[in-house]
Design a protein around this motif. Sequence first.
Motif, PDB file in Angstrom:
ATOM      1  N   LEU A   1       0.816  -1.224   0.000  1.00 14.74           N
ATOM      2  CA  LEU A   1       0.000   0.000   0.000  1.00 14.74           C
ATOM      3  C   LEU A   1       0.846   1.269   0.000  1.00 14.74           C
ATOM      4  CD1 LEU A   1      -2.826  -1.181   2.397  1.00 14.74           C
ATOM      5  CD2 LEU A   1      -3.041  -0.625  -0.034  1.00 14.74           C
ATOM      6  N   LYS A   2       2.097   1.128  -0.434  1.00  6.45           N
ATOM      7  CA  LYS A   2       2.958   2.288  -0.531  1.00  6.45           C
ATOM      8  C   LYS A   2       3.106   2.600  -2.011  1.00  6.45           C
ATOM      9  CE  LYS A   2       6.988   3.291   2.280  1.00  6.45           C
ATOM     10  NZ  LYS A   2       8.226   2.723   2.795  1.00  6.45           N
ATOM     11  N   ASN A   3       2.906   3.831  -2.388  1.00  7.29           N
ATOM     12  CA  ASN A   3       3.079   4.263  -3.786  1.00  7.29           C
ATOM     13  C   ASN A   3       2.037   3.713  -4.753  1.00  7.29           C
ATOM     14  OD1 ASN A   3       5.507   5.636  -3.140  1.00  7.29           O
ATOM     15  ND2 ASN A   3       6.568   3.675  -3.205  1.00  7.29           N
ATOM     16  N   ASN A   4       1.081   2.948  -4.265  1.00  2.00           N
ATOM     17  CA  ASN A   4       0.122   2.370  -5.203  1.00  2.00           C
ATOM     18  C   ASN A   4      -0.677   3.463  -5.922  1.00  2.00           C
ATOM     19  OD1 ASN A   4      -0.803   2.544  -2.421  1.00  2.00           O
ATOM     20  ND2 ASN A   4      -2.772   1.921  -3.227  1.00  2.00           N
ATOM     21  N   CYS A   5      -0.896   4.581  -5.229  1.00  2.00           N
ATOM     22  CA  CYS A   5      -1.666   5.662  -5.851  1.00  2.00           C
ATOM     23  C   CYS A   5      -0.892   6.297  -7.010  1.00  2.00           C
ATOM     24  CB  CYS A   5      -2.043   6.729  -4.831  1.00  2.00           C
ATOM     25  SG  CYS A   5      -3.042   6.077  -3.485  1.00  2.00           S
ATOM     26  N   THR A   6       0.440   6.221  -6.931  1.00  3.12           N
ATOM     27  CA  THR A   6       1.245   6.739  -8.041  1.00  3.12           C
ATOM     28  C   THR A   6       0.964   5.936  -9.308  1.00  3.12           C
ATOM     29  OG1 THR A   6       2.974   7.316  -6.498  1.00  3.12           O
ATOM     30  CG2 THR A   6       3.593   7.198  -8.820  1.00  3.12           C
ATOM     31  N   PHE A   7       0.984   4.613  -9.150  1.00  2.00           N
ATOM     32  CA  PHE A   7       0.693   3.745 -10.296  1.00  2.00           C
ATOM     33  C   PHE A   7      -0.689   4.064 -10.856  1.00  2.00           C
ATOM     34  CE2 PHE A   7       4.147   1.470  -8.395  1.00  2.00           C
ATOM     35  CZ  PHE A   7       4.724   0.764  -9.431  1.00  2.00           C
ATOM     36  N   CYS A   8      -1.638   4.124  -9.934  1.00  3.13           N
ATOM     37  CA  CYS A   8      -3.017   4.287 -10.359  1.00  3.13           C
ATOM     38  C   CYS A   8      -3.213   5.610 -11.091  1.00  3.13           C
ATOM     39  CB  CYS A   8      -3.913   4.203  -9.131  1.00  3.13           C
ATOM     40  SG  CYS A   8      -5.610   3.878  -9.524  1.00  3.13           S
ATOM     41  N   GLY A   9      -2.632   6.681 -10.546  1.00  9.64           N
ATOM     42  CA  GLY A   9      -2.797   8.010 -11.143  1.00  9.64           C
ATOM     43  C   GLY A   9      -2.174   8.095 -12.530  1.00  9.64           C
ATOM     44  N   VAL A  10      -0.944   7.573 -12.634  1.00  7.18           N
ATOM     45  CA  VAL A  10      -0.241   7.618 -13.919  1.00  7.18           C
ATOM     46  C   VAL A  10      -0.981   6.768 -14.960  1.00  7.18           C
ATOM     47  CG1 VAL A  10       1.891   6.926 -15.105  1.00  7.18           C
ATOM     48  CG2 VAL A  10       2.017   8.087 -12.897  1.00  7.18           C
ATOM     49  N   PHE A  11      -1.402   5.592 -14.531  1.00 10.23           N
ATOM     50  CA  PHE A  11      -2.088   4.704 -15.470  1.00 10.23           C
ATOM     51  C   PHE A  11      -3.445   5.281 -15.888  1.00 10.23           C
ATOM     52  CE2 PHE A  11       0.157   0.516 -14.028  1.00 10.23           C
ATOM     53  CZ  PHE A  11       1.302   0.948 -14.670  1.00 10.23           C
ATOM     54  N   ARG A  12      -4.130   5.940 -14.962  1.00  7.13           N
ATOM     55  CA  ARG A  12      -5.455   6.435 -15.300  1.00  7.13           C
ATOM     56  C   ARG A  12      -5.387   7.522 -16.377  1.00  7.13           C
ATOM     57  NH1 ARG A  12      -6.955   8.142 -11.051  1.00  7.13           N
ATOM     58  NH2 ARG A  12      -7.998   6.283 -10.297  1.00  7.13           N
ATOM     59  N   ARG A  13      -4.399   8.394 -16.211  1.00  6.52           N
ATOM     60  CA  ARG A  13      -4.288   9.488 -17.153  1.00  6.52           C
ATOM     61  C   ARG A  13      -4.152   8.963 -18.587  1.00  6.52           C
ATOM     62  NH1 ARG A  13      -3.897  14.673 -17.260  1.00  6.52           N
ATOM     63  NH2 ARG A  13      -3.160  15.442 -19.257  1.00  6.52           N
ATOM     64  N   GLN A  14      -3.260   7.973 -18.742  1.00  4.39           N
ATOM     65  CA  GLN A  14      -3.076   7.395 -20.072  1.00  4.39           C
ATOM     66  C   GLN A  14      -4.277   6.596 -20.522  1.00  4.39           C
ATOM     67  OE1 GLN A  14       0.218   5.218 -21.423  1.00  4.39           O
ATOM     68  NE2 GLN A  14       1.731   6.707 -20.723  1.00  4.39           N
ATOM     69  N   ALA A  15      -4.894   5.907 -19.560  1.00  7.77           N
ATOM     70  CA  ALA A  15      -6.045   5.065 -19.909  1.00  7.77           C
ATOM     71  C   ALA A  15      -7.164   5.928 -20.483  1.00  7.77           C
ATOM     72  CB  ALA A  15      -6.526   4.299 -18.681  1.00  7.77           C
TER      73      ALA A  15
END
Lengths: 359, 100
Positions: A150-164
């Motif tokens: 649960l560390k940095n998971n929001c970074t992945f999610c945010g970056v991936f969402r923008r591209q998605a």
Amino acid sequence: MQEADVVKPKKNIGAGRQCTICNQRRAALKRPKTLEQICRECFYVVFEEEIHRVIVDNQLFKPGERIAIGASGGKDSTVLAYVLSELNRRHNYELDLFLLSVDEGITGYRDDSLETVKRNEIQYGLPLKVVSYKELYGWTMDEIVKMIGLKNNCTFCGVFRRQALDRGAALLKVDKLATGHNADDIAETVLLNILRGDIARLSRCTSITTGEDGPIPRCKPFKYTYEKEIVMYAYFKRLDYFSTECIYSPNAYRGFAREFIKDLERIRPSAILDIIKSGEDFRISTSTKMPEQGTCERCGYISSQKWCKACILLEGLNRGLPKLGIGRSRGITTDRSNDMKQSNGIKNIQSKQCGTLDF
Amino acid sequence: MQLTLEFGGGLELLCNSVKIHNVDVDLQSQAGEKLTMKDLLAWVHTNLIKERPEMFMKGDTVRPGVLVLVNDCDWELSGQLDTTLGEKDSVVFISTLHGG
């Protein structure tokens, strides 16, 4: 208590106050923007017409365009979908509207909110496209969290969402993407960008339209719309929206900024629009080095580095090195990872789920 | 006093995920004074909120970002904490803080 009166709007100093616009009906809310006390019916009219003015004055759309509405199932995007389809009919925008949702693969959260979006698809008669992290990246957020914790998971999610969202918009062949970011969100982001010293984002976070040089421009029709009014509108109209926090730890740093904005609003509601104004009026010194926008050598997405952030993160995941791309980075362009570093260890529960806000 | 309380926008999660509560508030108001929202908030805090009360209250009022409607009217029009309540009134609390 004494016998209840027959008439319902009784007692309560002011509860029987008249609407300052029509002078006929009982006021139902106080507008944060103008402090006017207005009734429901007049509220619907001014709320919708202000958004119409924003759309017209800023030329957000052109006749015949295909527009995707980024739809999470939450209050902002639900109200946006409802109001845009209303205005499109009423004022003959001649737009083809679509709902675009991202399925991050978060069991018990996104699957439920997607059900809301599917109902919206039927209620508003707007075609829905869902793109998933699994099909785009080969990973669900559940799988990512299993690997990285649960560390940095929001970074992945945010970056991936923008591209998605961009990829979904490309699949729908739309001309533009409209998002539900409201005035409170934007004021909050202005503060965050100041706190992080992120000059590049500070200078563009208040723009009502961004990415006009890129493949899919984005616009924010709610730039001047207060969150309070969006929620009141959804409540009075009984709009169907989803309001659960993400199960994977919210973004605490943004949460503090959010709470601060709400405290300011209580003292002086105009503070929200004033912060946006301040953000707009910043003049960035010409000697400030700004990142150069290029394309990712790997996937072709816009990037100021050799590889875009999503490719770096994905490479880390696939090689079993999830720390890749996390943490201190090169220059001012690096993104949202910064706020996550602060958030560890603070059990904070306020705020919208992180990553909802892509600026 | 019979009241209908509704929690929305995520606040229902703080009270066992139940949105609508029909409650009987048996607060003794002093010397004929009417029950106010201030009294009701204290009662809700003690009797309905099961977890994370800081999501709902801050000091003696609701947390900024929580909207309150008394009989479907914004409580900012009726005196907020001083709003008086009567039999069969409805009070709605909606959080604006979750979800976009």
